[in-house]
Design a protein around this motif. Structure first.
Motif, PDB file in Angstrom:
ATOM      1  N   LEU A 210      28.783  44.320  21.345  1.00 45.90           N
ATOM      2  CA  LEU A 210      27.688  44.514  20.341  1.00 45.90           C
ATOM      3  C   LEU A 210      27.319  43.398  19.520  1.00 45.90           C
ATOM      4  CD1 LEU A 210      27.576  48.229  19.483  1.00 45.90           C
ATOM      5  CD2 LEU A 210      25.843  47.173  21.080  1.00 45.90           C
ATOM      6  N   ALA A 211      28.289  43.068  18.836  1.00 45.91           N
ATOM      7  CA  ALA A 211      28.336  41.916  17.871  1.00 45.91           C
ATOM      8  C   ALA A 211      28.047  40.515  18.680  1.00 45.91           C
ATOM      9  CB  ALA A 211      29.397  41.747  16.962  1.00 45.91           C
ATOM     10  N   ALA A 212      28.798  40.363  19.817  1.00 52.61           N
ATOM     11  CA  ALA A 212      28.588  39.238  20.539  1.00 52.61           C
ATOM     12  C   ALA A 212      27.188  38.993  21.247  1.00 52.61           C
ATOM     13  CB  ALA A 212      29.753  39.158  21.903  1.00 52.61           C
ATOM     14  N   TYR A 213      26.757  40.088  21.515  1.00 57.68           N
ATOM     15  CA  TYR A 213      25.238  40.072  22.156  1.00 57.68           C
ATOM     16  C   TYR A 213      24.285  39.677  21.179  1.00 57.68           C
ATOM     17  CZ  TYR A 213      20.731  41.527  23.805  1.00 57.68           C
ATOM     18  OH  TYR A 213      19.496  41.589  24.414  1.00 57.68           O
ATOM     19  N   ALA A 214      24.363  40.156  19.706  1.00 59.54           N
ATOM     20  CA  ALA A 214      23.642  39.813  18.569  1.00 59.54           C
ATOM     21  C   ALA A 214      23.924  38.378  18.419  1.00 59.54           C
ATOM     22  CB  ALA A 214      23.764  40.827  17.320  1.00 59.54           C
ATOM     23  N   PHE A 215      24.943  37.993  18.326  1.00 58.17           N
ATOM     24  CA  PHE A 215      25.218  36.633  17.982  1.00 58.17           C
ATOM     25  C   PHE A 215      24.450  35.555  18.990  1.00 58.17           C
ATOM     26  CE2 PHE A 215      28.725  37.736  15.011  1.00 58.17           C
ATOM     27  CZ  PHE A 215      28.132  37.187  14.042  1.00 58.17           C
ATOM     28  N   SER A 216      24.506  36.275  20.398  1.00 63.61           N
ATOM     29  CA  SER A 216      23.962  35.369  21.324  1.00 63.61           C
ATOM     30  C   SER A 216      22.485  35.334  21.614  1.00 63.61           C
ATOM     31  CB  SER A 216      24.488  35.605  22.563  1.00 63.61           C
ATOM     32  OG  SER A 216      26.020  35.826  22.648  1.00 63.61           O
ATOM     33  N   ARG A 221      18.732  34.973  10.429  1.00 69.44           N
ATOM     34  CA  ARG A 221      19.354  33.709   9.505  1.00 69.44           C
ATOM     35  C   ARG A 221      20.679  33.898   9.189  1.00 69.44           C
ATOM     36  NH1 ARG A 221      16.254  32.928   4.101  1.00 69.44           N
ATOM     37  NH2 ARG A 221      17.741  31.263   4.235  1.00 69.44           N
ATOM     38  N   GLY A 222      21.318  32.788   9.429  1.00 72.54           N
ATOM     39  CA  GLY A 222      22.866  32.519   9.056  1.00 72.54           C
ATOM     40  C   GLY A 222      23.483  32.907  10.099  1.00 72.54           C
ATOM     41  N   ARG A 223      22.852  33.034  11.308  1.00 75.06           N
ATOM     42  CA  ARG A 223      23.642  33.353  12.463  1.00 75.06           C
ATOM     43  C   ARG A 223      24.956  32.505  12.529  1.00 75.06           C
ATOM     44  NH1 ARG A 223      21.191  34.084  18.398  1.00 75.06           N
ATOM     45  NH2 ARG A 223      21.131  31.745  18.565  1.00 75.06           N
ATOM     46  N   MET A 224      24.779  31.213  12.537  1.00 75.69           N
ATOM     47  CA  MET A 224      26.051  30.543  13.013  1.00 75.69           C
ATOM     48  C   MET A 224      27.061  30.452  11.935  1.00 75.69           C
ATOM     49  SD  MET A 224      25.552  29.539  15.841  1.00 75.69           S
ATOM     50  CE  MET A 224      27.065  28.656  16.358  1.00 75.69           C
ATOM     51  N   VAL A 225      26.608  30.539  10.672  1.00 75.84           N
ATOM     52  CA  VAL A 225      27.569  30.505   9.637  1.00 75.84           C
ATOM     53  C   VAL A 225      28.250  31.809   9.670  1.00 75.84           C
ATOM     54  CG1 VAL A 225      27.842  30.808   7.054  1.00 75.84           C
ATOM     55  CG2 VAL A 225      25.687  29.512   7.948  1.00 75.84           C
ATOM     56  N   LEU A 226      27.659  32.781   9.878  1.00 74.90           N
ATOM     57  CA  LEU A 226      28.495  34.100  10.050  1.00 74.90           C
ATOM     58  C   LEU A 226      29.333  34.159  11.221  1.00 74.90           C
ATOM     59  CD1 LEU A 226      28.117  36.582   8.269  1.00 74.90           C
ATOM     60  CD2 LEU A 226      26.575  37.944  10.208  1.00 74.90           C
ATOM     61  N   PHE A 227      29.146  33.256  12.263  1.00 74.79           N
ATOM     62  CA  PHE A 227      29.936  33.196  13.234  1.00 74.79           C
ATOM     63  C   PHE A 227      31.092  32.397  13.028  1.00 74.79           C
ATOM     64  CE2 PHE A 227      30.696  31.626  17.625  1.00 74.79           C
ATOM     65  CZ  PHE A 227      31.293  32.598  18.119  1.00 74.79           C
ATOM     66  N   ALA A 228      30.707  31.454  12.468  1.00 77.48           N
ATOM     67  CA  ALA A 228      31.763  30.562  11.974  1.00 77.48           C
ATOM     68  C   ALA A 228      32.760  31.207  11.096  1.00 77.48           C
ATOM     69  CB  ALA A 228      31.456  29.346  11.611  1.00 77.48           C
ATOM     70  N   LEU A 229      32.416  32.096  10.345  1.00 78.21           N
ATOM     71  CA  LEU A 229      33.299  32.537   9.458  1.00 78.21           C
ATOM     72  C   LEU A 229      34.310  33.848  10.230  1.00 78.21           C
ATOM     73  CD1 LEU A 229      31.276  33.962   6.367  1.00 78.21           C
ATOM     74  CD2 LEU A 229      33.570  32.675   6.317  1.00 78.21           C
ATOM     75  N   LEU A 230      33.555  34.434  11.159  1.00 73.67           N
ATOM     76  CA  LEU A 230      34.332  35.280  12.058  1.00 73.67           C
ATOM     77  C   LEU A 230      35.388  34.765  12.668  1.00 73.67           C
ATOM     78  CD1 LEU A 230      31.439  38.004  13.269  1.00 73.67           C
ATOM     79  CD2 LEU A 230      34.037  38.433  12.252  1.00 73.67           C
ATOM     80  N   VAL A 231      35.074  33.488  13.378  1.00 78.70           N
ATOM     81  CA  VAL A 231      35.852  32.833  14.222  1.00 78.70           C
ATOM     82  C   VAL A 231      37.127  32.428  13.219  1.00 78.70           C
ATOM     83  CG1 VAL A 231      36.436  30.581  15.334  1.00 78.70           C
ATOM     84  CG2 VAL A 231      34.167  31.769  15.763  1.00 78.70           C
ATOM     85  N   PRO A 271      37.717  40.082  15.533  1.00 80.76           N
ATOM     86  CA  PRO A 271      37.493  38.465  15.554  1.00 80.76           C
ATOM     87  C   PRO A 271      37.531  37.770  16.877  1.00 80.76           C
ATOM     88  CG  PRO A 271      38.685  38.850  13.428  1.00 80.76           C
ATOM     89  CD  PRO A 271      38.628  40.091  14.249  1.00 80.76           C
ATOM     90  N   TYR A 272      38.604  37.917  17.407  1.00 80.25           N
ATOM     91  CA  TYR A 272      39.022  37.336  18.617  1.00 80.25           C
ATOM     92  C   TYR A 272      37.957  37.936  19.928  1.00 80.25           C
ATOM     93  CZ  TYR A 272      41.049  35.938  22.737  1.00 80.25           C
ATOM     94  OH  TYR A 272      41.221  35.342  24.165  1.00 80.25           O
ATOM     95  N   ALA A 273      37.805  39.395  19.621  1.00 80.87           N
ATOM     96  CA  ALA A 273      36.939  39.897  20.618  1.00 80.87           C
ATOM     97  C   ALA A 273      35.601  39.356  20.702  1.00 80.87           C
ATOM     98  CB  ALA A 273      36.925  41.569  20.280  1.00 80.87           C
ATOM     99  N   ILE A 274      34.984  39.295  19.410  1.00 79.78           N
ATOM    100  CA  ILE A 274      33.582  38.593  19.275  1.00 79.78           C
ATOM    101  C   ILE A 274      33.549  37.429  19.594  1.00 79.78           C
ATOM    102  CG2 ILE A 274      31.994  38.018  17.591  1.00 79.78           C
ATOM    103  CD1 ILE A 274      32.897  40.571  15.641  1.00 79.78           C
ATOM    104  N   TYR A 275      34.719  36.510  19.355  1.00 73.28           N
ATOM    105  CA  TYR A 275      34.553  35.166  19.921  1.00 73.28           C
ATOM    106  C   TYR A 275      34.517  34.991  21.304  1.00 73.28           C
ATOM    107  CZ  TYR A 275      36.714  30.547  20.602  1.00 73.28           C
ATOM    108  OH  TYR A 275      37.048  29.293  21.019  1.00 73.28           O
ATOM    109  N   LEU A 276      35.488  35.807  22.121  1.00 75.49           N
ATOM    110  CA  LEU A 276      35.518  35.405  23.298  1.00 75.49           C
ATOM    111  C   LEU A 276      34.174  36.288  24.077  1.00 75.49           C
ATOM    112  CD1 LEU A 276      38.101  35.409  25.614  1.00 75.49           C
ATOM    113  CD2 LEU A 276      37.222  37.812  25.967  1.00 75.49           C
ATOM    114  N   MET A 277      33.595  37.344  23.581  1.00 78.48           N
ATOM    115  CA  MET A 277      32.472  37.843  24.345  1.00 78.48           C
ATOM    116  C   MET A 277      31.370  37.277  23.880  1.00 78.48           C
ATOM    117  SD  MET A 277      33.693  40.320  25.836  1.00 78.48           S
ATOM    118  CE  MET A 277      32.348  40.871  26.634  1.00 78.48           C
TER     119      MET A 277
END
Ligand code: HEC
Length: 395
Positions: A210-216, A221-231, A271-277
Motif C-alpha cells: 500500500l505504501a509503495a503504491y502511494a509513494f509511486s 508533498r514531501g513524498r521523496m523526503v518521507l521515502f528517503a527517511l523510510l529507506v 522499511p525494506y518492504a516499502i523500499y523493495l515494493m
C-alpha cells in the motif's frame, strides 16, 4: 556454431564447479544432520553418522586394526573370541577396550601405541563387534528421535521405551495424542511459531505494498523526503530498540503477547518492504496507470487490479524472506514472548542446553523446524522464475 557453444560451455565451467562445490559444502553437513536425526540415541552418542551408511558400520575400522590377529569375523583367537556374545558383553564402553589394548600378552604389547585406533574409531569398532556378535539388535534407523522431540521427552532411552517400562517422566501420560500437547515439546512450539509468523509476514506485505503504491503513484508533498527517511530506517539495528520497546510493551500490557511480536516484526519488516515494493511498483509502465485513471479507476481499484497482481514476483520474494526471517528468529521471540509462549527456536535451544549432547533431539527438531520453510520455498519459487508481466498486458 558448435565452437561457440563449446567456448561458452568452457567459460562457464569455473562458475559451475564453484557452485557445485559450494552446494556440496553445505549439503554434506545437512545430510549428516538428517542421518543423525534417524539414528538411535545410543548409536548417535558413540559413532559418527557416516558409519550408519556403510553396510557394516565400523566394519572397515575393525578390518584396518584388529582383523590381522583376531580374524575377519573375530573368531581367530580362541581365548579372545570377539564374535562371542558373552565375551563382547563384558565390553560396555570403548574405554574398556582401550585399556585392554594397553595389556601385554605373552610378553608382547597388544598393540603398539602409534598403531592404535583413535577413540572415535574404537567406538566404531565396539559398535561393530556388538552388532556382529548379536549383542546389539537395535535397528540402525529409528523414528524415535522425532517422537521424542515432538513430545519433548528428554530421557536417556526413548519415549517409547520408557513408556513400555513404565518409567516415563511425570508430565507425560504415554498417551501420544495427549502428550503431543506437552508445552515442552515441538508441536506446541510449532503452533506458536505459526501464529507468530503468518501475521508477521502478511502485515508488512500488505502495508508495504500500500505504501509503495502511494509513494509511486499518488502525488503529495514531501513524498521523496518521507521515502528517503523510510529507506534510512533500514539501518536501525534491531537490538537497539529491545529495551525501549519492551518497556513500552510492559506499560501497554503487550509483553508476552502475540500482538506485541506481530507489531515488532511488522515495524522492522516495513522499511525494506516499502523500499523493495516501491522500486517494483514504481517501475511498472506509466501508461498502464494513466489509461486506468482515464477510464475512471480510483487509486483503490488501480492498486488492487493493477499494482498488486503485477507485483506478484516481488511480493513472493519478499514474502519468502520475511517468512524465513521471522520463522528462524530467536532474539525477538526470546525477549518479547519469553518461555511463556515458546517458539521453535526457543524449544530447540532448550533441547540442547538441558542435555549437553542431545544430538539426536537437536537434529530431529532442527529438521522439524525446517519442514515448513522448505515447503514454502518450493511452493513459491516459481514466482521467482515467472516472467514479470507475462500474460497481464495484452497487445
Ligand atoms: C597383534 C595382534 C593383535 C591385534 C592387532 C589385536 N589384538 Fe586383541 N588380542 C591379541 C591377543 C594375542 C590377545 C590375547 C588372547 C589371550 O588371551 O591369550 C588379544 C585379546 C584381546 C581381547 C581380550 C582381552 C581379554 O580380556 O582377554 C580383546 C577385547 C581384544 N583383543 C580386542 C582387540 C581389538 C578391539 C583390536 C583392534 C583394535 C585388537 N584386539 C587387535 C592380539 C591382537
Amino acid at each position: 556454431m558448435n565452437w561457440q557453444r563449446l567456448r561458452t560451455w568452457f567459460s562457464q565451467l569455473p562458475t559451475h564447479v564453484i557452485i557445485i562445490g559450494l552446494s556440496l559444502f553445505w549439503l554434506i553437513p545437512t545430510l549428516g544432520l538428517l542421518v543423525t536425526s534417524f539414528r538411535p540415541v545410543q548409536d548417535a552418542n558413540v559413532s559418527g553418522w557416516w558409519t550408519a551408511l556403510s553396510s557394516a558400520p565400523g566394519g572397515e575400522v575393525y578390518q584396518q586394526y584388529c582383523a590381522d590377529c583376531h580374524g575377519a569375523d573375530g573368531a581367530a583367537i580362541l581365548a579372545a573370541d570377539l564374535s562371542d556374545p558373552d565375551f563382547v558383553t563384558n565390553y560396555r564402553r570403548s574405554l574398556q577396550i582401550r585399556v585392554t589394548l594397553d595389556d601385554e600378552y605373552n610378553g608382547v604389547v597388544h598393540m603398539a601405541e602409534e598403531t592404535r585406533p583413535s577413540d572415535q574409531e574404537l567406538a566404531d569398532i565396539l559398535a561393530f563387534l556388538r552388532r556382529s556378535s548379536g549383542v546389539e539388535t537395535r535397528p540402525r534407523f529409528t523414528l524415535n528421535n522425532y517422537v521424542d522431540a515432538i513430545v519433548g521427552y528428554r530421557g536417556t532411552s526413548s519415549y517409547q521405551a520408557s513408556c513400555e517400562e513404565g518409567t516415563q517422566s511425570p508430565d507425560l501420560t504415554c498417551n501420544f495424542i495427549a502428550d503431543i500437547n506437552n508445552p515442552r515439546g515441538m508441536w506446541q512450539a510449532f503452533l506458536n511459531t505459526l501464529i507468530v509468523t503468518l501475521p508477521a509476514t502478511i502485515l508488512p506485505l500488505i502495508f508495504g505494498a500500500l505504501a509503495a503504491y502511494a509513494f509511486s503513484w499518488i502525488e503529495f508533498r514531501g513524498r521523496m523526503v518521507l521515502f528517503a527517511l523510510l529507506v534510512g530506517l533500514q539501518i536501525v539495528p534491531l537490538q537497539m530498540t529491545l529495551v525501549p520497546i519492551s518497556r513500552l510493551y510492559n506499560q501497554l500490557g503487550l509483553s508476552a503477547t502475540f500482538t506485541g511480536v506481530w507489531l515488532f516484526h511488522t515495524g522492522f519488516g516495513l522499511p525494506y518492504a516499502i523500499y523493495l515494493m516501491r522500486n517494483f511498483i514504481g517501475a511498472l509502465p506509466k501508461d498502464l496507470f494513466e489509461s486506468a485513471y482515464l477510464d475512471g479507476a480510483t487509486h483503490w481499484t488501480a492498486f488492487w487490479r493493477l499494482a498488486l497482481p503485477l507485483s506478484m514476483p516481488a511480493l513472493a520474494s519478499l514474502a519468502i524472506f520475511q517468512f524465513l526471517w521471522v520463522w528462524n528468529d530467536l532474539l525477538v521471540a526470546l525477549v518479547f514472548l519469553t518461555g511463556r509462549k515458546p517458539v521453535l527456536t526457543y524449544q530447540i535451544n532448550n533441547l540442547v542446553q538441558s542435555l549437553g549432547g542431545g544430538w539426536h533431539l537437536l537434529t530431529a527438531s532442527a529438521f522439524l523446524s525446517m519442514l515448513l520453510p522448505l515447503i514454502v520455498f518450493f511452493a513459491f519459487q516459481r514466482y521467482f522464475v515467472r516472467g514479470l508481466l507475462a500474460g497481464s498486458v495484452k497487445g
